[in-house]
Write a protein that holds these residues in place. Structure first.
Motif, PDB file in Angstrom:
ATOM      1  N   ARG A  74       0.858  -1.184   0.000  1.00 46.28           N
ATOM      2  CA  ARG A  74       0.000   0.000   0.000  1.00 46.28           C
ATOM      3  C   ARG A  74       0.894   1.234   0.000  1.00 46.28           C
ATOM      4  N   LYS A  93       1.054   5.763  -1.451  1.00 45.68           N
ATOM      5  CA  LYS A  93       0.638   6.846  -2.331  1.00 45.68           C
ATOM      6  C   LYS A  93       1.173   6.601  -3.740  1.00 45.68           C
ATOM      7  N   GLY A  94       0.335   6.908  -4.746  1.00 41.93           N
ATOM      8  CA  GLY A  94       0.709   6.699  -6.134  1.00 41.93           C
ATOM      9  C   GLY A  94       1.441   7.880  -6.750  1.00 41.93           C
ATOM     10  N   LYS A 105       3.386   3.845 -13.636  1.00 44.89           N
ATOM     11  CA  LYS A 105       2.726   4.030 -12.343  1.00 44.89           C
ATOM     12  C   LYS A 105       3.541   3.384 -11.238  1.00 44.89           C
ATOM     13  N   TYR A 106       3.657   4.122 -10.133  1.00 49.98           N
ATOM     14  CA  TYR A 106       4.445   3.674  -8.993  1.00 49.98           C
ATOM     15  C   TYR A 106       3.706   3.988  -7.706  1.00 49.98           C
ATOM     16  N   ILE A 107       4.081   3.270  -6.643  1.00 54.81           N
ATOM     17  CA  ILE A 107       3.632   3.646  -5.299  1.00 54.81           C
ATOM     18  C   ILE A 107       4.865   3.754  -4.408  1.00 54.81           C
ATOM     19  N   ARG A 165       0.488  -5.798  -6.461  1.00 53.66           N
ATOM     20  CA  ARG A 165       0.690  -5.420  -5.060  1.00 53.66           C
ATOM     21  C   ARG A 165       0.633  -6.549  -4.047  1.00 53.66           C
TER      22      ARG A 165
END
Length: 171
Positions: free
Chosen positions: A32, A34-35, A58-60, A83
């Motif tokens: 989990r 923030k993107g 896209k990354y977190i 994830r």
């Protein structure tokens, strides 16, 4: 699910460890955070090293415990989607959980010197498409290569050089 793991001292700093015995196929936890887009300035900061690619561009930035999962060239966990981290083999309580970062990378953007110390250590963590074909096939058969990485690797062919196997765009 985070109650199955804890963050503790590792031989490379901090790491994620099994709180109890875990079986092959068990979900260890879900990353989990923030993107961020590929264009975000975070990539040029020290925090950029902690980012997990979760899609094309896209990354977190994972929160604990995900932020502390270390790499291994002989992983005992893998991503079954972008994830979800699952056990690849049974582990005893107290075992550090490590995944192969290359299985979640497909943009030729980031590399890292490997310090896993395993006999099969590649010395460098880089994109999935740069892994030897036999290792790619192994991870694909295990089901631990996210769809966006599989798509990115499918347009590549193996080129063997005297120094190492490389993957380059098919022409």
């Amino acid at each position: 699910m985070e109650d199955l793991v804890f963050v503790g001292k590792s031989d490379v700093g901090r790491g994620v460890f099994a709180r109890r015995d875990l079986e092959s196929g068990d979900v260890a936890f879900v990353f989990r955070g923030k993107g961020y887009s590929r264009q975000h300035r975070i990539h040029g900061t020290p925090l950029g090293a902690y980012l997990l690619q979760v899609g094309d561009g896209k990354y977190i930035l994972p929160v604990s415990p995900g932020r502390y999962v270390n790499h291994s060239c002989e992983p005992n966990v893998g991503l079954v989607d972008e994830r979800t981290l699952v056990m690849l083999a049974p582990v005893a309580a107290g075992t550090e959980l490590r995944f192969d970062y290359s299985t979640s990378m497909n943009e030729d953007f980031w590399t890292m010197a490997c310090a896993c110390g395993k006999p099969t250590c590649r010395g460098l963590v880089e994109d999935f498409k740069r892994l030897p074909a036999t290792l790619q096939q192994y991870y694909l058969e295990l089901g631990v290569v996210p769809e966006f990485v599989r798509r990115g690797a499918s347009s590549f062919e193996v080129i063997v050089s005297p120094r190492r196997s490389r993957r380059t765009a098919a022409r």
